[in-house]
Design a protein around this motif. Structure first.
Motif, mmCIF file in Angstrom:
data_model
loop_
_atom_site.group_PDB
_atom_site.id
_atom_site.type_symbol
_atom_site.label_atom_id
_atom_site.label_comp_id
_atom_site.label_asym_id
_atom_site.label_seq_id
_atom_site.Cartn_x
_atom_site.Cartn_y
_atom_site.Cartn_z
ATOM 1 N N TYR A 257 39.455 -69.303 53.041
ATOM 2 C CA TYR A 257 39.283 -70.757 52.996
ATOM 3 C C TYR A 257 38.820 -71.295 54.353
ATOM 4 C CZ TYR A 257 40.146 -75.664 51.999
ATOM 5 O OH TYR A 257 39.997 -77.008 51.826
ATOM 6 N N GLU A 258 39.360 -70.746 55.416
ATOM 7 C CA GLU A 258 38.947 -71.195 56.749
ATOM 8 C C GLU A 258 37.482 -70.851 57.016
ATOM 9 O OE1 GLU A 258 38.982 -72.841 60.528
ATOM 10 O OE2 GLU A 258 40.322 -73.111 58.802
ATOM 11 N N GLU A 259 37.070 -69.645 56.626
ATOM 12 C CA GLU A 259 35.657 -69.266 56.801
ATOM 13 C C GLU A 259 34.760 -70.143 55.935
ATOM 14 O OE1 GLU A 259 32.200 -67.598 58.039
ATOM 15 O OE2 GLU A 259 34.198 -67.461 58.939
ATOM 16 N N LEU A 260 35.210 -70.438 54.717
ATOM 17 C CA LEU A 260 34.441 -71.334 53.847
ATOM 18 C C LEU A 260 34.335 -72.724 54.454
ATOM 19 C CD1 LEU A 260 32.997 -71.973 51.200
ATOM 20 C CD2 LEU A 260 35.240 -72.348 50.141
ATOM 21 N N ARG A 261 35.407 -73.189 55.058
ATOM 22 C CA ARG A 261 35.378 -74.501 55.704
ATOM 23 C C ARG A 261 34.358 -74.532 56.838
ATOM 24 N NH1 ARG A 261 37.174 -77.208 59.943
ATOM 25 N NH2 ARG A 261 37.997 -75.307 60.903
ATOM 26 N N LEU A 262 34.298 -73.452 57.617
ATOM 27 C CA LEU A 262 33.315 -73.376 58.697
ATOM 28 C C LEU A 262 31.887 -73.331 58.145
ATOM 29 C CD1 LEU A 262 35.095 -70.823 61.088
ATOM 30 C CD2 LEU A 262 34.919 -73.308 61.354
ATOM 31 N N CYS A 263 31.708 -72.629 57.033
ATOM 32 C CA CYS A 263 30.380 -72.577 56.399
ATOM 33 C C CYS A 263 29.947 -73.961 55.919
ATOM 34 C CB CYS A 263 30.390 -71.600 55.231
ATOM 35 S SG CYS A 263 30.507 -69.854 55.690
ATOM 36 N N ALA A 356 41.472 -67.958 45.579
ATOM 37 C CA ALA A 356 42.409 -69.003 45.194
ATOM 38 C C ALA A 356 41.660 -70.176 44.573
ATOM 39 C CB ALA A 356 43.197 -69.460 46.420
ATOM 40 N N PRO A 357 42.301 -70.941 43.704
ATOM 41 C CA PRO A 357 41.621 -72.051 43.010
ATOM 42 C C PRO A 357 40.954 -73.046 43.952
ATOM 43 C CG PRO A 357 43.740 -71.601 41.989
ATOM 44 C CD PRO A 357 43.689 -70.752 43.216
ATOM 45 N N ARG A 358 41.608 -73.376 45.073
ATOM 46 C CA ARG A 358 41.000 -74.360 45.984
ATOM 47 C C ARG A 358 39.701 -73.838 46.577
ATOM 48 N NH1 ARG A 358 44.297 -74.468 51.722
ATOM 49 N NH2 ARG A 358 44.405 -72.213 52.065
ATOM 50 N N VAL A 359 39.616 -72.514 46.807
ATOM 51 C CA VAL A 359 38.376 -71.933 47.317
ATOM 52 C C VAL A 359 37.294 -72.004 46.245
ATOM 53 C CG1 VAL A 359 37.296 -69.863 48.254
ATOM 54 C CG2 VAL A 359 39.646 -70.425 48.886
ATOM 55 N N GLY A 360 37.643 -71.681 45.003
ATOM 56 C CA GLY A 360 36.673 -71.746 43.925
ATOM 57 C C GLY A 360 36.133 -73.147 43.722
ATOM 58 N N ARG A 361 36.996 -74.160 43.809
ATOM 59 C CA ARG A 361 36.539 -75.546 43.653
ATOM 60 C C ARG A 361 35.567 -75.927 44.771
ATOM 61 N NH1 ARG A 361 42.069 -76.327 42.181
ATOM 62 N NH2 ARG A 361 42.547 -76.965 44.328
ATOM 63 N N THR A 362 35.883 -75.498 45.973
ATOM 64 C CA THR A 362 34.997 -75.820 47.101
ATOM 65 C C THR A 362 33.645 -75.128 46.951
ATOM 66 O OG1 THR A 362 36.946 -75.991 48.523
ATOM 67 C CG2 THR A 362 34.809 -75.827 49.613
ATOM 68 N N VAL A 363 33.650 -73.885 46.474
ATOM 69 C CA VAL A 363 32.387 -73.168 46.265
ATOM 70 C C VAL A 363 31.542 -73.887 45.222
ATOM 71 C CG1 VAL A 363 31.367 -71.033 45.383
ATOM 72 C CG2 VAL A 363 33.267 -70.932 47.019
#
Length: 409
Positions: A257-263, A356-363
């Motif tokens: 999630y942190e790496e996704l946030r940086l992306c 995790a669901p929150r990562v999938g929603r962000t993607v």
């Protein structure tokens, strides 16, 4: 009105805290240092406050303006001869474009300095990712290599064509008094002093204006290619989310999630820079589209209708020049659009089904946002893409057909 306020805020935000001029150290460390140095040699980018350099800049611009004005006056004496008018316009249009490009660049230099600092920050923010991946490092290196190849290739082509025009003017008998680029009706009856002064002035100002146009285009091309490379690096980061972690349990951790946030943060910065670049480059592109389309039209008319062999050869050799100048903007902008669109597939390729669901929603939000590609425009009116280049060439041919019909009547 709201969009204009939003654009103004974005420009100010991108340039906040930046000084007006780039220091020598900043230029040496910039990914655009080669392009900045080319503009420096043309007198359009003073890297140090120097009285002599400012005089050099003023001399280049004023001499170009004087020769353009002289050529326009010469055209006014030949309005009844469409061959003379179109022949003069084939040189006046590129020269005027170069002068306007130079003036635009000097006026916008504080904003362009902020743009250089911003693209350098964007490249630096992802350097840790592409330096440890040979494939990504090759993508970034390819952007520099493509800019260099285009710069050398197009500049060499223009130098060869200009040299041919000059050689033809020197090899003809002195009694003809042929100028290298634009013929003036009063030259045959003028003194030799005025003729050679005008000859030398055209010999200096015409290549100066042409190379000014090219070097400004190469500068923006380098910005667009580096921006496209950063989109590709970001796409690789999206696609690799969760793949480097050792276990499925780790995939669901906060690390992904942190790496996704940086992306996502990098994606937002790139999109903001695209809008900033559009604000800065839009008037340059619009001016080039108008001047380039008209130049293609008149050069094609000269090459097809003139009976003089030397004129036909000169125009046939010069004809690809305005077309290449149009394609530089369209090709570079197309790479940016393609890089932005590719993020859809890159985000879909990550392990979104194992997170995790929150990562999938962000993607899913990232995929939805990336489906709206970044757009660069000319005058905030026309999107700059490869299909735009085709439409401009078609428009130039339509104008040529109209001129041919006017001549036949």
């Amino acid at each position: 009105m709201e969009k204009q306020k939003e654009r103004s805020f974005q420009v100010q935000d991108l340039g906040s805290g930046d000084g007006e001029d780039l220091s020598l150290d900043e230029v040496e460390c910039s990914v655009l240092r080669q392009n900045i140095r080319l503009l420096y040699y043309m007198g359009l980018w003073p890297m140090e406050s120097s009285w002599a350099y400012h005089c050099y800049t003023v001399f280049n611009l004023t001499s170009s303006a004087a020769i353009i004005l002289m050529n326009v006056i010469g055209v006014c004496y030949s309005l009844s001869d469409i061959d003379q008018v179109t022949g003069a316009l084939s040189t006046i249009l590129p020269m005027s474009g170069g002068l306007i490009n130079g003036l635009f660049l000097l006026k916008q230099r504080p904003t362009i300095c902020r743009m250089v600092r911003t693209i350098d920050r964007l490249v630096a923010s992802q350097r840790q990712y592409f330096q440890r991946d040979a494939q990504l490092d090759a993508i970034v290196a390819r952007a520099r290599r493509q800019t260099l190849l285009v710069t050398v290739g197009v500049s060499g082509y223009l130098f060869a064509i200009a040299s041919y025009w000059i050689v033809i003017a020197f090899t003809l008998p002195p009694s003809l008094r042929v100028l290298p680029f634009v013929q003036l009706p009063w030259m045959p009856s003028s003194g030799l002093g005025l003729f050679w002064f005008t000859f030398a002035a055209q010999l200096y100002t015409a290549p100066f204006c042409s190379y000014t146009t090219l070097f400004v285009q190469f500068f923006f091309l380098a910005v667009m290619l580096h921006l496209s490379a950063q989109f590709k690096v970001l796409g690789s980061r999206f696609a690799s989310l969760g793949r480097s972690l050792p276990s499925k349990a780790a995939v669901d951790s906060d690390v992904v999630y942190e790496e996704l946030r940086l992306c996502v943060k990098t994606h937002q910065e790139l999109l903001r820079f695209v809008r900033f670049l559009d604000d800065v480059m839009s008037p340059f592109a619009m001016m080039q589209f108008v001047a380039g389309t008209l130049a293609v039209c008149v050069v094609l008319f000269q090459a097809a209708n003139n009976q003089d062999l030397n004129t036909n050869l000169k125009c046939a050799g010069w004809l690809p020049g305005p077309s290449l100048e149009l394609f530089i903007y369209c090709g570079g902008a197309h790479e940016v659009v393609h890089g932005g669109e590719a993020l859809v597939e890159a985000a879909y390729d990550c392990l979104w089904y194992n997170v995790a669901p929150r990562v999938g929603r962000t993607v899913r939000l990232v995929i939805t946002r990336a489906q709206v590609p970044p757009v660069l425009t000319a005058g905030h009116l026309y999107p700059i893409t490869r299909p735009t280049f085709v439409s401009l060439v078609n428009a130039a041919y339509s104008y040529y057909a109209l001129l041919s019909q006017m001549q036949n009547k």
